[in-house]
Scaffold this active site. Structure first.
Site, PDB file in Angstrom:
ATOM      1  N   CYS A 167       0.855  -1.190   0.000  1.00  0.00           N
ATOM      2  CA  CYS A 167       0.000   0.000   0.000  1.00  0.00           C
ATOM      3  C   CYS A 167       0.888   1.236   0.000  1.00  0.00           C
ATOM      4  O   CYS A 167       1.947   1.244   0.637  1.00  0.00           O
ATOM      5  CB  CYS A 167      -0.901   0.002   1.236  1.00  0.00           C
ATOM      6  SG  CYS A 167      -2.007   1.423   1.367  1.00  0.00           S
ATOM      7  N   GLU A 214       1.691  -4.739  -5.312  1.00  0.00           N
ATOM      8  CA  GLU A 214       0.570  -5.658  -5.146  1.00  0.00           C
ATOM      9  C   GLU A 214      -0.502  -5.384  -6.192  1.00  0.00           C
ATOM     10  O   GLU A 214      -0.817  -4.237  -6.494  1.00  0.00           O
ATOM     11  CB  GLU A 214      -0.001  -5.496  -3.729  1.00  0.00           C
ATOM     12  CG  GLU A 214      -0.981  -6.561  -3.329  1.00  0.00           C
ATOM     13  CD  GLU A 214      -1.301  -6.506  -1.854  1.00  0.00           C
ATOM     14  OE1 GLU A 214      -2.497  -6.458  -1.508  1.00  0.00           O
ATOM     15  OE2 GLU A 214      -0.345  -6.505  -1.044  1.00  0.00           O
TER      16      GLU A 214
END
Length: 355
Positions: free
Chosen positions: A195, A229
């Site tokens: 993140c 990700e």
């Protein structure tokens, strides 16, 4: 019903439409794995569709929030608050300005917990590494802060498996957070970033690309390949594609590669730590891969390379200086790491190379 001040929705909608360096990385949001049935999902969506905080005071900045954040209920007991206060050093939340001032009179902390692994005196920037298992309270509050600006439908606060890298501007008053990224201590998928957030008050300064670049510099020191990700949001795709394109074009135009007749994708992976799949996607996007005699080859005439490089202007803002990174990788008890460069090179040599 949340008690939010009127006249702010237009401003919030406008903020959402602006180009920004915030990048969202969202895994599968709902499903059997997270234990949420349809009723739970509907309840979750109903609760989170209205913001619970309009404005966040963080340091010298008043920041309009974009989304709901599942902060403790006692911080908004009546369903919503117009302004919430936060200590920029400890990341404690407070309901009133008076509480914040009292906290500041006692708070001796002037930087994030954890280890300072980077400091650039010229640009007045620093980076701290935090272990989610050791600095749990700070990292959980960092997740609450991020949720105000990231449109995840769900957010998990088990921070133990993650490392957090907090980016700060520094002055005589202390270290002022402007962004962060997190990464798993060990990722089966080879992700080097889970993140990422650049706070709105610090956007449009090139800080987002600085954070992305820093994540790859750590991968280089780990001797691993990495990738963010997946799936990437639209903004994430734009930010990363720009970074990958610029990095690959600069690498191909460097003296080390300029006079080589044959260059393999693995050569580029070894140099940049960018995952092979991401390199292939980027080279294809740049139009530098051709199909010839039954195989894909890199086709990079010097003139084309120069033209492509000119289309990607050097990113504004600070640049990462690898020599200023004082950091050693976390030792994880994994018998075989398939994302290490040694492993990738061994597999390439055994399977044959692609030029």
């Amino acid at each position: 019903e949340a008690k939010l001040s009127s006249g702010r929705q237009d401003a919030v909608d406008m903020l959402k439409k602006r180009k920004r360096n915030t990048v969202e990385f969202v895994e599968e949001e709902y499903g059997e794995d997270n234990g949420m049935d349809e009723a739970s999902i509907r309840e979750h969506e109903e609760v989170t569709k209205v913001k619970n905080v309009n404005t966040l005071e963080l340091g010298r900045h008043l920041i309009d929030t974009w989304y709901f954040s599942p902060i403790p209920k006692e911080l908004y007991p009546e369903g919503g608050v117009d302004i919430l206060y936060m200590c920029e050093f400890s990341l404690n939340f407070f309901r009133t300005k008076r509480e914040l001032k009292r906290h500041y009179s006692r708070c001796k902390i002037r930087h994030p917990p954890g280890d300072e692994i980077y400091r650039d005196e010229e640009s007045k920037m620093a980076v701290f590494e935090l272990d989610g298992a050791k600095s749990k309270f700070y990292c959980q509050n960092l997740c609450y802060l991020a949720k105000f600006f990231l449109d995840h439908k769900t957010l998990h606060f088990d921070v133990d498996p993650f490392l957090f890298y907090v980016f700060c501007e520094l002055d005589e008053r202390g270290y002022h957070i402007f962004g962060f990224f997190s990464k798993e201590k060990f990722s089966e998928q080879g992700y080097n970033l889970a993140c990422i957030l650049t706070l709105p008050s610090y956007q449009r300064k090139g800080y987002g690309k600085f954070i992305i670049s820093f994540s790859y510099e750590l991968s280089k020191k780990e001797l691993k390949v990495g990738s963010p990700e997946k799936p990437l949001s639209d903004l994430g795709q734009i930010s990363y594609r720009s970074y990958w394109a610029r990095t690959l074009l600069e690498t191909l135009s460097s003296p080390e590669f300029k006079n080589i007749d044959q260059i393999s994708v693995m050569d580029l992976t070894s140099k940049t730590s960018i995952k092979t799949e991401d390199i292939m996607l980027t080279l294809n996007y740049l139009g530098l891969i051709k199909y010839l005699n039954g195989r894909h080859v890199l086709f990079i005439p010097p003139k084309v390379l120069e033209e492509k490089l000119n289309t990607f202007k050097k990113s504004r803002g600070p640049q990462v200086k690898p020599n200023l990174i004082h950091w050693a990788p976390l030792v994880v008890d994994v018998k075989k790491d398939k994302w290490s460069l040694k492993s990738k090179l061994r597999n390439t040599n055994s399977n044959g190379d692609t030029n």
